[in-house]
Scaffold this active site. Structure first.
Site, PDB file in Angstrom:
ATOM      1  N   LYS A   1       0.866  -1.187   0.000  1.00  0.00           N
ATOM      2  CA  LYS A   1       0.000   0.000   0.000  1.00  0.00           C
ATOM      3  C   LYS A   1       0.901   1.234   0.000  1.00  0.00           C
ATOM      4  O   LYS A   1       1.943   1.244   0.660  1.00  0.00           O
ATOM      5  CB  LYS A   1      -0.881  -0.036   1.259  1.00  0.00           C
ATOM      6  CG  LYS A   1      -1.934   1.060   1.340  1.00  0.00           C
ATOM      7  CD  LYS A   1      -2.775   0.882   2.627  1.00  0.00           C
ATOM      8  CE  LYS A   1      -3.889   1.915   2.725  1.00  0.00           C
ATOM      9  NZ  LYS A   1      -4.713   1.717   3.942  1.00  0.00           N
TER      10      LYS A   1
ATOM     11  N   SER B   1      -9.680   1.713   3.055  1.00  0.00           N
ATOM     12  CA  SER B   1      -8.797   2.486   2.216  1.00  0.00           C
ATOM     13  C   SER B   1      -7.753   1.662   1.458  1.00  0.00           C
ATOM     14  O   SER B   1      -7.142   2.169   0.513  1.00  0.00           O
ATOM     15  CB  SER B   1      -8.071   3.518   3.084  1.00  0.00           C
ATOM     16  OG  SER B   1      -7.182   2.869   3.982  1.00  0.00           O
TER      17      SER B   1
ATOM     18  N   SER C   1      -9.922  -0.739   7.152  1.00  0.00           N
ATOM     19  CA  SER C   1      -9.309  -0.543   5.832  1.00  0.00           C
ATOM     20  C   SER C   1      -8.593  -1.750   5.228  1.00  0.00           C
ATOM     21  O   SER C   1      -8.187  -1.712   4.070  1.00  0.00           O
ATOM     22  CB  SER C   1      -8.328   0.631   5.888  1.00  0.00           C
ATOM     23  OG  SER C   1      -9.041   1.843   5.896  1.00  0.00           O
TER      24      SER C   1
END
Lengths: 486, 484
Positions: A76, A151, A175
């Site tokens: 990420k 997210s 997330s």
């Protein structure tokens, strides 16, 4: 090669069926071919990946291969990676190249893993749909009209689409688990303090936690073992031994006590999602588990408490993005205040600004006691709810999200978006671990079963999830991508 | 009307840790800008603070040194505000649960009386960087070397009633922190900085007047002058029918005045909240006890011991215990020579005089305590006389020899106490000075005492200062009187 699990790929590398370079090349080509429509990567680091793959092949040739040597994955874009753009999904950091590696990055590299790049995300990890990225929304591989969740939406979509076998995500209010659920993969949020936060760009420091997203619980076990453990650079990481998470995966579940929180099966839960979750629980009963209803009475306070605490911390954490030392700086500032105002106004997106404003307000003189202190009290009550429940049962189960992935643009109102995290957010406030595993489909979109355990019960969660994956094949389903079928 | 001044001080002491309070970067002073700022000090995305244990130990030592409560738990908070030399946009400090609780400091006033000043608390925090406004043509340079340097902020109660008391308090704090070795106390380099809260009230009134805070006063002298100016300003203002407003003021030493920086209305809302990156600091009793057991002797105890055990005068004991460096030097000299009073005389006399002339601190003395101790020992055992001792001191000062003994040997300064040798020199002087001998003989007996000085001088000269002056005196008198 692209639909294999890490465990299968590791076996292939060990047997010499293919090299890490071949595997890496093949996946890089797949990203090149398919990610245009998914937008799951912000940066693909092909050159570095091939160099790392060659190093891994050389290590293997020397007989020095570990369980992750040569295995590709993605990070990420919240994890600082030396010499690589680390944007956090924000215009603010569009020009930022991190000068150091996050602990998670360092540990994965030390274990021989090969990073293919940095995945898309909601800006500064604030969002539940990945629509808040400066780099545009990510599409759900199961249905390009749907969001992948957020997210960590880029990580979830990349794994679901077979661009990488695994990816690292972070989870502040759901997330990892919610996008894992939306994309039909397995995602684990470890106990707060289990994985070092050093080098992970902070959103809400007391809630943020990194974790693996992969195709199976067994793969998550492998990855968690590599990234977990005490880090002297993170005072909130816990000095506690790291077990071999793979060791107990096969333990039978007979006698397992499952609690179903009454509050997780109420209004707002889609009947199809509920149906899939209840079906999954029947599978557990068939494996010898017993099920009872429990209560987490303060559940309905979780979202309000979270939206005081997380923005408060964020408003402070994001103060360093001021246009002075790094990141976006406005053109020709008239003076210092102008530099601050325009750099931040231009650099941050709407949701980030909204949370900075909320947090600044709740920490202000005259409001601090009413909001922040009150929210901390609620937080203790929520934590106690879980501890009480774990006196009665071993694990809790329920849906990861009230609905399957919704359509892009469907949740325009911030509050309705916040409500998406109703089943995941309390877990972060309590600091306990949670995992989402694929448990069926609703309207052609994946449904995630969330399993929660007490602090540091990751091994148990992985065992419980793995046993489910031995009995079902939801985690083996792959989306038919338009480009492939065409 | 009679006015009473009320003063409280916030003293920021830079702790003498090798690395910063939350990072491993060096705290050394004077490096090239931004060469001692690591990723953590720069506030790069993703970095986290890790508390320096040495800073905690030093804060606790200070607390023990002022007999303060040491709470079991203390917590770091974030003080949020934007400033270019504040890299994270917040300062990590301790707002609600400081590491040192209430304590007290004893100050000595000019008339020798003492007064206790209460300390409200002391807390740990990180320093900011520096903004450099020169050389950047309309822009500002930022040097983050100082960012993250550990500070102990010591907050007094409003217990001081004059500028002199405030200065004495500041000196007492300086003395305690340097004794403890937790700060170099160097005010010129900013190792100790002070914010002064000043208000006035009619004598006899209980309620405090409105205070002004004077920021960043960085010398003992400026503290006195800033307070003097501010007190006068406030009294004049009130007597002219005005009102003191609560505000932050800046002392300008060049103009010798304080100027308004910002009023209460313009003050920042710092939005303090507990720093989620740092765990609460929990001190177990054994840790605190260990630090307490290993505390050095502090100035007040030392002064008492110098007076009581060593028999020094109150004045000498005060001067010699004022700084740890001075006290240690003195005690080392005393140790070598074995005579506290002689040691005190030499340290305060010859040594302090020479240091003052050259503007040197005792740590920079060219003559070490061991060297001076040996010199004083030679005075005590009469190997050399006082005059020769001063020569030896000068020689040591100018590095003409490594030790007093070597210099005495090389320069032949050993005191001559051999009566025969002295008599021979006297005989020679008498033989060489017929005119003076005649004058002596012709003088009234009560005038002769003065005249003998000439002969003593000649004999000392002949002995190159080595003759024992008492012996010379006695023998000369004997021989000259025999001639009369």
């Amino acid at each position: 090669m692209h639909d294999k699990t890490l465990t299968e790929l590791a076996a292939g590398l060990a047997a010499g069926e293919f090299s890490s370079r071949e595997l890496t090349q093949s996946l890089l080509a797949r990203i090149e071919r398919l990610d245009g429509s998914l937008n799951s990567f912000i940066t693909v680091t092909g050159e570095q990946a091939l160099a790392a793959a060659d190093a891994a092949d050389a290590a293997r040739a020397r007989g020095e291969a570990g369980p992750l040597t040569g295995l590709p994955l993605a990070l990420k874009d919240i994890f600082c990676t030396r010499g690589v753009k680390t944007s956090c999904g924000s215009r603010m950091l569009d020009t930022f190249t991190a000068p150091y590696d996050a602990s998670v990055v360092e540990r994965l590299a030390a274990a021989g893993a090969v990073s293919l790049g940095k995945t898309n995300m909601d800006e500064f990890a604030m969002g539940s749909s990945n629509e808040n990225s400066f780099y545009g929304p990510v599409k759900n591989p199961w249905d390009l009209a749907a969001v992948p969740g957020g997210s960590s939406g880029g990580s979830a979509a990349a794994v679901a689409a077979g661009l990488v076998p695994a990816a690292m995500g972070t989870d502040t209010g759901g997330s990892i688990r919610q996008p894992a659920a939306f994309c039909g993969i397995t995602g684990l949020k470890p106990t707060y303090g289990r994985v070092s936060r050093y080098g992970m760009i902070a959103y809400a420091s007391s809630l943020d936690q990194a974790g693996p997203m992969a195709r199976s619980a067994a793969d998550c076990a492998q990855l968690l073992g590599a990234i977990a453990g005490h880090d002297l650079r993170d005072s909130t990481s816990v000095a506690r031994g790291v077990p071999d998470y793979s060791e107990g995966l096969d333990a039978p579940l007979s006698g397992l006590k499952i609690g179903l929180p009454r509050e997780y099966f109420g209004d707002g839960l889609s009947p199809e999602v509920e149906g899939a979750v209840r079906e999954a629980i029947r599978v557990y009963e068939s494996l010898g588990a017993t099920v009872r209803e429990v209560s987490l009475p303060h559940t309905h306070y979780a979202i309000p408490a979270y939206y005081v605490i997380a923005p408060a911390e964020a408003s402070s954490n994001l103060s360093r993005f001021d246009g002075v030392r790094f990141g976006h700086r406005c053109e020709a500032p008239a003076d210092l205040i102008d530099l601050y105002k325009r750099s931040r106004a231009e650099g941050f997106g709407e949701e980030v600004k909204r949370r900075i404003l909320i947090g600044t307000h709740t920490l202000s003189e005259g409001f601090f006691d009413a909001y922040y202190k009150q929210a901390q009290k609620v937080r203790r009550l929520i934590r106690q709810d879980f501890l009480d429940a774990f006196e009665e049962v071993d694990v809790l189960m329920g849906p990861a999200s009230p609905t399957p992935a919704f359509d892009l643009g469907a949740n325009k109102d911030p509050v309705s978006m916040y409500l998406q995290d109703i089943y995941t957010i309390a877990v972060n406030l309590a600091g306990i671990p949670g995992i989402s595993v694929p448990a069926g489909f609703a309207g052609g979109r994946p449904v995630g079963l969330q399993i929660l355990g007490t602090h540091f019960a990751e091994a148990q969660l992985l065992n419980v999830a793995h046993q489910f994956q031995q009995a079902t094949d939801w985690h083996l389903r792959r989306p038919a991508l338009a480009e492939e079928t065409a | 009307m009679q006015w009473e001044t009320v003063i409280g001080l916030e003293v920021h002491v830079q702790l003498a840790t090798r690395s910063k309070i939350f990072s491993g970067a060096s705290t050394a002073f004077g490096a090239e800008p931004n060469t001692q700022a690591c990723a953590v000090d720069l506030g790069l995305p993703g970095v986290l603070p890790v508390l320096n244990e040495a800073a905690v130990a030093m804060a606790v030592q200070f607390g023990l040194g002022i007999h303060a409560e040491i709470p079991e738990v203390s917590v770091f908070d974030r003080k949020n505000y934007f400033y270019p030399d504040l890299p994270k946009g917040y300062q990590t400090s301790q707002m609600y649960q400081p590491i040192v609780g209430p304590g007290e400091v004893e100050i000595t006033l000019e008339d020798g009386s003492t007064k206790r000043i209460r300390v409200h608390h002391a807390h740990l925090e990180e320093d900011a960087g520096k903004s450099l406004h020169e050389d950047f043509h309309g822009m500002t340079g930022i040097d983050l070397n100082r960012a993250g340097t550990p500070l102990l902020e010591i907050v007094s109660e409003p217990d001081m009633r004059s500028a002199k008391e405030a200065a004495a308090y500041l000196k007492a704090i300086h003395s305690i922190v340097t004794y403890l070795g937790i700060s170099d106390g160097n005010m010129a380099e900013g190792s100790m900085r002070c914010d002064v809260n000043v208000s006035v009230r009619p004598a006899g009134q209980e309620a405090f007047g409105t205070r002004a805070e004077i920021k960043n006063v960085n010398s003992f002298r400026f503290v006195e002058r800033a307070i003097a100016f501010e007190v006068e300003r406030q009294i004049e203002l009130i007597e002219d029918g005005g009102e003191v407003v609560q505000e932050t003021r800046l002392y300008d030493p060049e103009a010798d005045e304080t100027r308004s920086m910002r009023t209460k209305e313009e003050a920042n809302d710092y939005r303090y909240f507990p720093c989620p990156d740092l765990l609460p600091v929990v001190l177990d009793q054994a840790y605190v006890d260990h630090l307490r057991d290993n505390l050095p002797e502090l100035p007040a105890e030392k002064r008492a011991r110098f007076e009581g055990e060593l028999g020094l005068s109150a004045y000498d004991a005060g001067v010699l215990s004022a700084s740890r460096a001075m006290a240690e030097y003195f005690e080392a000299v005393k140790e070598v020579c074995g005579d506290a009073k002689l040691a005190a005389n030499w340290v305060q006399g010859e040594l302090s005089g020479a240091l003052n002339r050259e503007g040197l601190a005792i740590d920079d003395s060219p003559v070490s305590a061991a060297q001076l101790g040996e010199l004083v020992a030679r005075v005590k055992d009469e190997t050399i006389n006082g005059k020769a001792a001063k020569q030896v001191f000068q020689a040591l000062w100018h590095h003409e020899g490594d030790s007093a003994d070597a210099i005495i040997e090389a320069k032949g300064l050993k005191q001559v106490t051999d009566t025969g040798a002295i008599e021979a020199m006297i005989d020679q002087v008498i033989a060489d000075s017929p005119a003076q001998v005649a004058q002596y003989r012709d003088a009234e007996p009560d005038k002769r005492g003065k005249m003998i000085g000439y002969f003593v001088g000649q004999v000392m000269k002949a002995s190159r200062g080595t003759a024992n002056p008492q012996q010379v005196n006695a023998l000369l008198k004997e021989k000259l009187d025999a001639l009369c």
